[in-house]
Design a protein around this motif. Sequence first.
Motif, PDB file in Angstrom:
ATOM      1  N   ILE A   1     124.931  55.450  -1.522  1.00  0.00           N
ATOM      2  CA  ILE A   1     124.222  54.195  -1.785  1.00  0.00           C
ATOM      3  C   ILE A   1     123.547  54.192  -3.148  1.00  0.00           C
ATOM      4  O   ILE A   1     122.937  53.198  -3.522  1.00  0.00           O
ATOM      5  N   ALA A   2     123.650  55.278  -3.873  1.00  0.00           N
ATOM      6  CA  ALA A   2     123.087  55.387  -5.220  1.00  0.00           C
ATOM      7  C   ALA A   2     123.774  56.560  -5.897  1.00  0.00           C
ATOM      8  O   ALA A   2     124.415  57.382  -5.223  1.00  0.00           O
ATOM      9  N   PRO A   3     123.676  56.670  -7.232  1.00  0.00           N
ATOM     10  CA  PRO A   3     124.341  57.789  -7.906  1.00  0.00           C
ATOM     11  C   PRO A   3     123.957  59.158  -7.354  1.00  0.00           C
ATOM     12  O   PRO A   3     124.755  60.086  -7.426  1.00  0.00           O
ATOM     13  N   ASN A   4     122.757  59.282  -6.788  1.00  0.00           N
ATOM     14  CA  ASN A   4     122.333  60.579  -6.272  1.00  0.00           C
ATOM     15  C   ASN A   4     121.737  60.460  -4.868  1.00  0.00           C
ATOM     16  O   ASN A   4     120.820  61.182  -4.514  1.00  0.00           O
ATOM     17  N   GLU A   5     122.278  59.525  -4.069  1.00  0.00           N
ATOM     18  CA  GLU A   5     121.712  59.325  -2.736  1.00  0.00           C
ATOM     19  C   GLU A   5     122.785  58.972  -1.728  1.00  0.00           C
ATOM     20  O   GLU A   5     123.689  58.176  -2.006  1.00  0.00           O
ATOM     21  N   LEU A   6     122.685  59.569  -0.540  1.00  0.00           N
ATOM     22  CA  LEU A   6     123.612  59.323   0.553  1.00  0.00           C
ATOM     23  C   LEU A   6     122.862  58.822   1.781  1.00  0.00           C
ATOM     24  O   LEU A   6     121.753  59.269   2.064  1.00  0.00           O
ATOM     25  N   SER A   7     123.489  57.906   2.494  1.00  0.00           N
ATOM     26  CA  SER A   7     123.016  57.522   3.832  1.00  0.00           C
ATOM     27  C   SER A   7     123.998  58.099   4.835  1.00  0.00           C
ATOM     28  O   SER A   7     125.213  57.996   4.658  1.00  0.00           O
ATOM     29  N   ILE A   8     123.466  58.719   5.881  1.00  0.00           N
ATOM     30  CA  ILE A   8     124.315  59.383   6.871  1.00  0.00           C
ATOM     31  C   ILE A   8     124.021  58.793   8.248  1.00  0.00           C
ATOM     32  O   ILE A   8     122.868  58.599   8.622  1.00  0.00           O
ATOM     33  N   LEU A   9     125.073  58.513   8.977  1.00  0.00           N
ATOM     34  CA  LEU A   9     124.950  57.950  10.322  1.00  0.00           C
ATOM     35  C   LEU A   9     125.687  58.864  11.285  1.00  0.00           C
ATOM     36  O   LEU A   9     126.847  58.639  11.635  1.00  0.00           O
TER      37      LEU A   9
ATOM     38  N   LEU B   1     115.644  42.738  -2.377  1.00  0.00           N
ATOM     39  CA  LEU B   1     116.092  41.467  -1.802  1.00  0.00           C
ATOM     40  C   LEU B   1     115.685  41.311  -0.332  1.00  0.00           C
ATOM     41  O   LEU B   1     115.893  40.254   0.257  1.00  0.00           O
ATOM     42  N   GLY B   2     115.116  42.365   0.262  1.00  0.00           N
ATOM     43  CA  GLY B   2     114.738  42.306   1.668  1.00  0.00           C
ATOM     44  C   GLY B   2     115.919  42.379   2.603  1.00  0.00           C
ATOM     45  O   GLY B   2     115.893  41.788   3.702  1.00  0.00           O
ATOM     46  N   LYS B   3     116.961  43.125   2.223  1.00  0.00           N
ATOM     47  CA  LYS B   3     118.166  43.218   3.050  1.00  0.00           C
ATOM     48  C   LYS B   3     118.704  44.647   3.120  1.00  0.00           C
ATOM     49  O   LYS B   3     119.859  44.863   3.472  1.00  0.00           O
ATOM     50  N   ARG B   4     117.869  45.635   2.791  1.00  0.00           N
ATOM     51  CA  ARG B   4     118.371  47.002   2.654  1.00  0.00           C
ATOM     52  C   ARG B   4     118.919  47.563   3.961  1.00  0.00           C
ATOM     53  O   ARG B   4     120.030  48.125   3.986  1.00  0.00           O
ATOM     54  N   ASN B   5     118.170  47.466   5.039  1.00  0.00           N
ATOM     55  CA  ASN B   5     118.602  48.063   6.306  1.00  0.00           C
ATOM     56  C   ASN B   5     119.921  47.469   6.776  1.00  0.00           C
ATOM     57  O   ASN B   5     120.829  48.191   7.201  1.00  0.00           O
ATOM     58  N   ALA B   6     120.020  46.151   6.724  1.00  0.00           N
ATOM     59  CA  ALA B   6     121.243  45.486   7.176  1.00  0.00           C
ATOM     60  C   ALA B   6     122.417  45.831   6.267  1.00  0.00           C
ATOM     61  O   ALA B   6     123.543  46.030   6.739  1.00  0.00           O
ATOM     62  N   LYS B   7     122.174  45.913   4.962  1.00  0.00           N
ATOM     63  CA  LYS B   7     123.242  46.228   4.021  1.00  0.00           C
ATOM     64  C   LYS B   7     123.773  47.633   4.257  1.00  0.00           C
ATOM     65  O   LYS B   7     124.993  47.850   4.295  1.00  0.00           O
ATOM     66  N   ILE B   8     122.883  48.603   4.406  1.00  0.00           N
ATOM     67  CA  ILE B   8     123.329  49.978   4.637  1.00  0.00           C
ATOM     68  C   ILE B   8     124.076  50.078   5.958  1.00  0.00           C
ATOM     69  O   ILE B   8     125.086  50.787   6.071  1.00  0.00           O
ATOM     70  N   ASN B   9     123.614  49.344   6.971  1.00  0.00           N
ATOM     71  CA  ASN B   9     124.329  49.335   8.244  1.00  0.00           C
ATOM     72  C   ASN B   9     125.734  48.771   8.074  1.00  0.00           C
ATOM     73  O   ASN B   9     126.704  49.308   8.624  1.00  0.00           O
ATOM     74  N   ASP B  10     125.869  47.705   7.304  1.00  0.00           N
ATOM     75  CA  ASP B  10     127.198  47.131   7.039  1.00  0.00           C
ATOM     76  C   ASP B  10     128.090  48.129   6.302  1.00  0.00           C
ATOM     77  O   ASP B  10     129.297  48.219   6.573  1.00  0.00           O
ATOM     78  N   LEU B  11     127.514  48.868   5.372  1.00  0.00           N
ATOM     79  CA  LEU B  11     128.299  49.866   4.630  1.00  0.00           C
ATOM     80  C   LEU B  11     128.800  50.963   5.559  1.00  0.00           C
ATOM     81  O   LEU B  11     129.932  51.435   5.419  1.00  0.00           O
ATOM     82  N   HIS B  12     127.976  51.360   6.514  1.00  0.00           N
ATOM     83  CA  HIS B  12     128.429  52.369   7.474  1.00  0.00           C
ATOM     84  C   HIS B  12     129.550  51.819   8.347  1.00  0.00           C
ATOM     85  O   HIS B  12     130.507  52.542   8.658  1.00  0.00           O
ATOM     86  N   LEU B  13     129.447  50.575   8.753  1.00  0.00           N
ATOM     87  CA  LEU B  13     130.517  49.976   9.558  1.00  0.00           C
ATOM     88  C   LEU B  13     131.817  49.907   8.765  1.00  0.00           C
ATOM     89  O   LEU B  13     132.907  50.041   9.327  1.00  0.00           O
ATOM     90  N   LEU B  14     131.701  49.741   7.458  1.00  0.00           N
ATOM     91  CA  LEU B  14     132.885  49.611   6.615  1.00  0.00           C
ATOM     92  C   LEU B  14     133.447  50.955   6.191  1.00  0.00           C
ATOM     93  O   LEU B  14     134.663  51.171   6.215  1.00  0.00           O
ATOM     94  N   TYR B  15     132.569  51.894   5.831  1.00  0.00           N
ATOM     95  CA  TYR B  15     133.026  53.141   5.215  1.00  0.00           C
ATOM     96  C   TYR B  15     132.911  54.368   6.115  1.00  0.00           C
ATOM     97  O   TYR B  15     133.520  55.390   5.830  1.00  0.00           O
ATOM     98  N   GLY B  16     132.088  54.332   7.160  1.00  0.00           N
ATOM     99  CA  GLY B  16     131.999  55.495   8.022  1.00  0.00           C
ATOM    100  C   GLY B  16     130.630  56.156   8.022  1.00  0.00           C
ATOM    101  O   GLY B  16     129.621  55.558   7.650  1.00  0.00           O
ATOM    102  N   SER B  17     130.606  57.419   8.432  1.00  0.00           N
ATOM    103  CA  SER B  17     129.351  58.120   8.697  1.00  0.00           C
ATOM    104  C   SER B  17     128.591  58.515   7.443  1.00  0.00           C
ATOM    105  O   SER B  17     127.372  58.610   7.467  1.00  0.00           O
ATOM    106  N   VAL B  18     129.293  58.800   6.348  1.00  0.00           N
ATOM    107  CA  VAL B  18     128.648  59.247   5.121  1.00  0.00           C
ATOM    108  C   VAL B  18     128.935  58.227   4.028  1.00  0.00           C
ATOM    109  O   VAL B  18     130.092  58.028   3.650  1.00  0.00           O
ATOM    110  N   VAL B  19     127.885  57.587   3.542  1.00  0.00           N
ATOM    111  CA  VAL B  19     128.049  56.518   2.566  1.00  0.00           C
ATOM    112  C   VAL B  19     127.153  56.776   1.361  1.00  0.00           C
ATOM    113  O   VAL B  19     125.969  57.092   1.520  1.00  0.00           O
TER     114      VAL B  19
END
Length: 613
Positions: A217-225, A197-215
């Motif tokens: 984003i897929a059944p076998n994938e984590l984004s860490i901030l 959809l062309g919104k991945r970076n912004a979406k993951i950033n929003d998820l970090h703002l909502l959920y914290g440092s470890v989010v």
Amino acid sequence: MKLPKHYHPKSIIPTSLSLELPTQSHIPRACANTPLSKAINSSPFAHILAAPIRLDKLGRLLAPRSLLLALTPTTITSSPPNSLIDLPTTKQTNYIALNAKTAQIIAPAFLSFSNWPLASPDLTERLHASLYDALYDLLDKERRSAPDRTPLARLVTGSGSFSSVNTPTFYTDQLEIDPARPFAAKFVNIGLIYAFLGKRNAKINDLHLLYGSVVQIAPNELSILHIDAIKSIYVANLDKSDFYNFDNYNTPNAFSIKHRIPHRTARARYQILYSNSNITNNIFPSVSLAVDKLIHSIAVASQDKPSLNVLILFKRLAMRAALAVTLGPSAPQPADAELDAVNEKFSVAFNRWFFTSYAPWVPATSAISNAYSFTDSWLLNLVSSAWTCPAPHSLIQKLKGSGLPKLFVASEAMDHISAGHDTTALALSFLCYEVSSNPQLQADLQRTIESEPSFDHARDIPKDNLCEWCILETLRLHSPIPGSEPRVVGEKGLSILSYYINPGTVVSIQPYSLHRVKRVFGEDADSFNPYRWKDASKEMYNYMMPFGAGSRMCVGQHLALLVMRLTIRKIYGEFSTRVAENASNCDFRPLDRYTTAISSNSCYLQFTKKPTI
């Protein structure tokens, strides 16, 4: 109400408070037609919500058995594992006591319900507080008892006889827990969907703002901030994920090699060419000459044209800098018209970025296929022409001398030229656009350049003034590669932020989020403000990742910085700029993707020659 990231629930509501989800019977009659009521009646959980969720005398979270089954994979139809304690059947439903693992899995669903408009003003706060309080007690008690992994744990993590999805597992002090996550990430690849959809970076950033440092984003994938993860993931040089489908001529190159050992060997063949000493001593004259050609082109073209598309000019400049390393600083280079035609084809080919990384089996359009064919043939011809007698201090000479065949050399050269010229040109375009949009900043920048001593060598370029701050701020806010850099956890697993992450899990940090942490960069982190670097803290530099990190960080960073340092001084030492008046229909916003681009693929500026004194 949004709870603080490190919220301690005991400070608000005791664990003895019963927790009940609002249902039709709990809503005052006057509110029966509110959005809350309609949402409950239309929810797939409508038949479940009639039964309250509450705590038992031991502080464990109680839930209807049907809710657990609704929130676990649909293949789970047999009786629950033995770790679930059956309670006496009530008039409403059969309750079960949930351990901490299951409680954390279902908590996001409850929290999402609490975002509905509620009849009682304090109901949201009670709902959040009692849930968090229950989870805190459960974690504390199970941490002290340190139980063995239960069948339920294997069920929800996708291992053992109850396996149905491949969900990564995590531990804290021997206790298996979950990262914060949107519940959908347990089943679907949120990152993939929003990338399309062309919104991945912004979406993951929003998820970090909502959920914290470890989010998740897929059944076998984590984004860490978090800054600590840079060392654990990138400095430790974990293997790359399957995202990196960047072979050229069906031949691998250092960037596309996923495993760290062969990558180390491949990169060692040419790394000295991109060292700061080689760029400073051998490449500086070629870059300086290319910048002088740029300034001459601007001076000539601005006399006849009201505005210039500097993105084209900067791509030409950056291409010349990349070719100085590939072909050698003494080798002849193509004419401007040829470079512009090639760069236009590269721009078309880059539109396939999503399918290259996520779905390489999807056939390209005819326009993109033609663009790939054009650029492949052009680069292969350059390599072939230089193959018999490659210039000294060139990439071709180094790789050929190491025994690599021509296609391997061409694959490596294509990676350096295609990525290097595009990213540097984008950074320069965003920098000049920001300076052109801020007259006061431009005036300060010009005064800074006028006050600088002249230099004849790259090592004499000042590194701590407004010129450098503008470059740093551009790389922070408009990083040419803002997307996640995915890596795969090795066979020993990985410990980050008190989590133990299972082998095979994909982990990543995205510069887009790292560069926007307001605690580090200030409340105006979303704005372009070069002055923030005047008294920059060490932490600010630690949170910068525009060139990646570790042994795989961008090999061309010294070249890119040299091009930017020379260009900004030459342009604003001789010209004043402003955003073109006829650029109202141009969209200067950066595209949300792994390697960004300007939405309109153009950056029109007006140039005015500064009066000579």
